[in-house]
Design an enzyme around this catalytic site. Structure first.
Site, PDB file in Angstrom:
ATOM      1  N   GLU A  47       0.789  -1.237   0.000  1.00 63.02           N
ATOM      2  CA  GLU A  47       0.000   0.000   0.000  1.00 63.02           C
ATOM      3  C   GLU A  47       0.821   1.287   0.000  1.00 63.02           C
ATOM      4  O   GLU A  47       0.813   2.046   0.992  1.00 63.02           O
ATOM      5  CB  GLU A  47      -0.937   0.035   1.212  1.00 63.02           C
ATOM      6  CG  GLU A  47      -2.072  -0.947   1.124  1.00 63.02           C
ATOM      7  CD  GLU A  47      -3.160  -0.694   2.158  1.00 63.02           C
ATOM      8  OE1 GLU A  47      -2.977   0.192   3.022  1.00 63.02           O
ATOM      9  OE2 GLU A  47      -4.191  -1.365   2.096  1.00 63.02           O
ATOM     10  N   GLU A  73      -5.948  -8.023   1.169  1.00 57.47           N
ATOM     11  CA  GLU A  73      -6.482  -7.636   2.485  1.00 57.47           C
ATOM     12  C   GLU A  73      -7.932  -7.206   2.331  1.00 57.47           C
ATOM     13  O   GLU A  73      -8.264  -6.485   1.382  1.00 57.47           O
ATOM     14  CB  GLU A  73      -5.755  -6.418   3.079  1.00 57.47           C
ATOM     15  CG  GLU A  73      -4.432  -6.686   3.717  1.00 57.47           C
ATOM     16  CD  GLU A  73      -3.794  -5.418   4.297  1.00 57.47           C
ATOM     17  OE1 GLU A  73      -4.528  -4.465   4.673  1.00 57.47           O
ATOM     18  OE2 GLU A  73      -2.554  -5.377   4.365  1.00 57.47           O
TER      19      GLU A  73
HETATM   20  C1  GAL Z   1      -3.980  -1.611   5.625  1.00 53.89           C
HETATM   21  C2  GAL Z   1      -2.627  -2.077   6.134  1.00 53.89           C
HETATM   22  C3  GAL Z   1      -2.708  -3.084   7.242  1.00 53.89           C
HETATM   23  C4  GAL Z   1      -3.822  -2.811   8.233  1.00 53.89           C
HETATM   24  C5  GAL Z   1      -5.120  -2.486   7.525  1.00 53.89           C
HETATM   25  C6  GAL Z   1      -6.270  -2.087   8.438  1.00 53.89           C
HETATM   26  O1  GAL Z   1      -3.844  -0.324   5.115  1.00 53.89           O
HETATM   27  O2  GAL Z   1      -1.913  -2.668   5.078  1.00 53.89           O
HETATM   28  O3  GAL Z   1      -1.451  -3.151   7.846  1.00 53.89           O
HETATM   29  O4  GAL Z   1      -3.456  -1.920   9.165  1.00 53.89           O
HETATM   30  O5  GAL Z   1      -4.931  -1.459   6.600  1.00 53.89           O
HETATM   31  O6  GAL Z   1      -6.236  -0.742   8.750  1.00 53.89           O
END
Ligand code: GAL
Length: 449
Positions: free
Chosen positions: A168, A356
């Protein structure tokens, strides 16, 4: 709707958020170690993290990794995404620490012994402090530092097939270099532009060099994509939303697929070209083996004549809806469908992996159970939308839930819990939440739901 066998399923964590053991076995300090620190250090900042929480108090994954991988397996996941802490493997960012290398070899071997496929992220935001002292991502030399580190890891951890280069870019660059709320706590517009360009070039360079040396490995990167909508139906609101989409999503993706930075009409941001060297346009073009897509929510923007150069305003979710997670993010399942279809529309001929997706709530243990029904609802509705995108033609190969474990949620500290597994941060005891049980039923069935 559709049956779950169409995708592979996994859960994700990152090193800085779960490992703890920040200074053992030769590990060097990262910008996040120091950002958490209450003492003044190189970054010269008091911790701005909520409750002054520190990442060293997280899940102790360093000591509990076997238990955690077995829990992941028990839920029925076959894939596990985790990251390597650069400072564990190379404490100063350059020289190797054998004990750190051994740790990740053990984690990877344990995955294989349990027939779990490891997906390893090389950079999930924890830059070695020694490299930050030399300018970090603002220093163009980082392209070489990162590429050498990446090459070392892919060579050393030779049984890993799937690699994610940088997690990201938009989030750590915006929060860490422009707004100063993430490590390294910087607030410089020029620094942000330089760092952005160097991150994009690092993805390109590392990809090319890795593919050259290890042509059979699958090398991708993960990108934050947030679905953006205008607040109203006025043309000016549409324009504001379009601009926000460039700033939040497209700026950190399109250079890699040969479209350049989409900033020609935003004079101030177009100053990124100040940091270009001859040949950079071509070096940015990358053709990754897969695109990792991470989406959590929808954001809304409207026109704002008082904003001096961008003329837009973000409308926070808590001003427009009551359906929120503990991050104050709107629960909006259709967003994941829309973002997948948007990436699909680029016609990249490369698979998409949802690297994710998940939701945080203020979970409580009551009589040895965590009844996180809102999270179950979140996963059900979002997975349905992922499967809908797949049946509408998007080449989605897999889905990773964020997160396997409750963990250190960066500037928010330990309050928002994202895990399928509840972690008592004092005793380090793990407990499967109802959402983990739901996932187990979902994964063990071929049920359509
Ligand atoms: C993403 C990040 C993760 C986690 C998730 C939830 O931006 O890659 O590490 O924190 O958000 O906020």
């Amino acid at each position: 709707m559709s049956d779950n066998s169409q995708l592979f399923w996994g859960a994700a964590i990152s090193a800085a958020q779960t490992e703890s053991a920040c200074d053992v076995d030769g590990k060097g300090l990262s910008i996040w170690d120091e950002f958490c620190s209450k003492k003044q250090g190189y970054i010269y900042k008091q911790s701005t993290i909520k409750n002054k929480d520190h990442m060293k108090d997280s899940c102790d994954f360093y000591y509990h990794y076997k238990e955690d991988i077995l829990l992941l397996k028990k839920i029925g996941f076959k894939h596990f995404r985790f990251s390597i802490a650069w400072t564990r493997v190379m404490p100063d960012g350059i020289n190797v620490n054998p004990l750190g290398v051994d740790f990740y070899k053990d984690v990877i071997d344990f995955c294989h012994e349990n027939e779990i496929v490891p997906w390893v992220t090389l950079y999930h935001w924890d830059l070695p402090i020694e490299l930050e002292k030399k300018g970090g991502w603002i220093n163009r030399e980082i392209i070489e530092w990162f590429t050498q580190y990446a090459t070392f890891c892919v060579k050393t951890f030779s049984t890993v097939e799937n690699w994610i280069l940088i997690n990201e870019p938009s989030v750590f660059l915006g929060a860490g270099y422009l707004f100063g709320i993430h490590a390294p706590g910087k607030k410089s517009f020029d620094g942000f532009l330089a760092a952005t360009h160097h991150v994009m070039l690092s993805i390109g360079e590392a990809y090319r060099r890795l593919k050259n040396e290890f042509p059979d490995k699958s090398i991708g990167s993960s990108f934050s994509f947030t679905h953006i909508e205008p607040a109203g139906h006025k043309e000016k609101d549409y324009k504001a939303a379009e601009l926000a989409d460039k700033l939040v999503n497209r700026m950190f993706f399109e250079p890699l697929i040969g479209h350049g930075y989409p900033l020609g009409d935003v004079k101030k941001l177009n100053q990124i070209t100040k940091f270009f060297k001859k040949g950079d346009e071509e070096k940015l073009i990358t053709d990754l083996d897969f695109y990792g897509l991470q989406t959590y929510t929808r954001e809304v923007f409207k026109h704002n004549p008082f904003n001096p150069f961008l003329k837009l305003k973000h409308v926070p979710a808590d001003e427009r809806t009551i359906d929120l997670t503990a991050m104050n993010w709107e629960m909006h399942a259709e967003s994941i469908y829309k973002t997948i279809m948007k990436v699909h529309a680029y016609n990249l001929n490369r698979p998409i992996v949802v690297t994710e997706n998940g939701a945080a709530f203020n979970d409580q243990v009551v009589l040895d159970r965590v009844n996180d029904f809102s999270r179950i609802h979140y996963f059900q509705t979002h997975i349905n939308e992922v499967l809908r995108a797949k049946s509408d033609g998007a080449d989605v190969k897999g889905y990773f839930a964020w997160s396997l474990l409750d963990n250190f949620e960066w500037a928010e500290g330990y309050y928002p819990r994202f895990g399928l597994i509840y972690v008592d941060f004092k005793t380090k005891k793990r407990l499967m939440k109802e959402s983990a049980h739901w996932f187990r039923r979902f994964l063990s069935s071929q049920l359509k739901y």
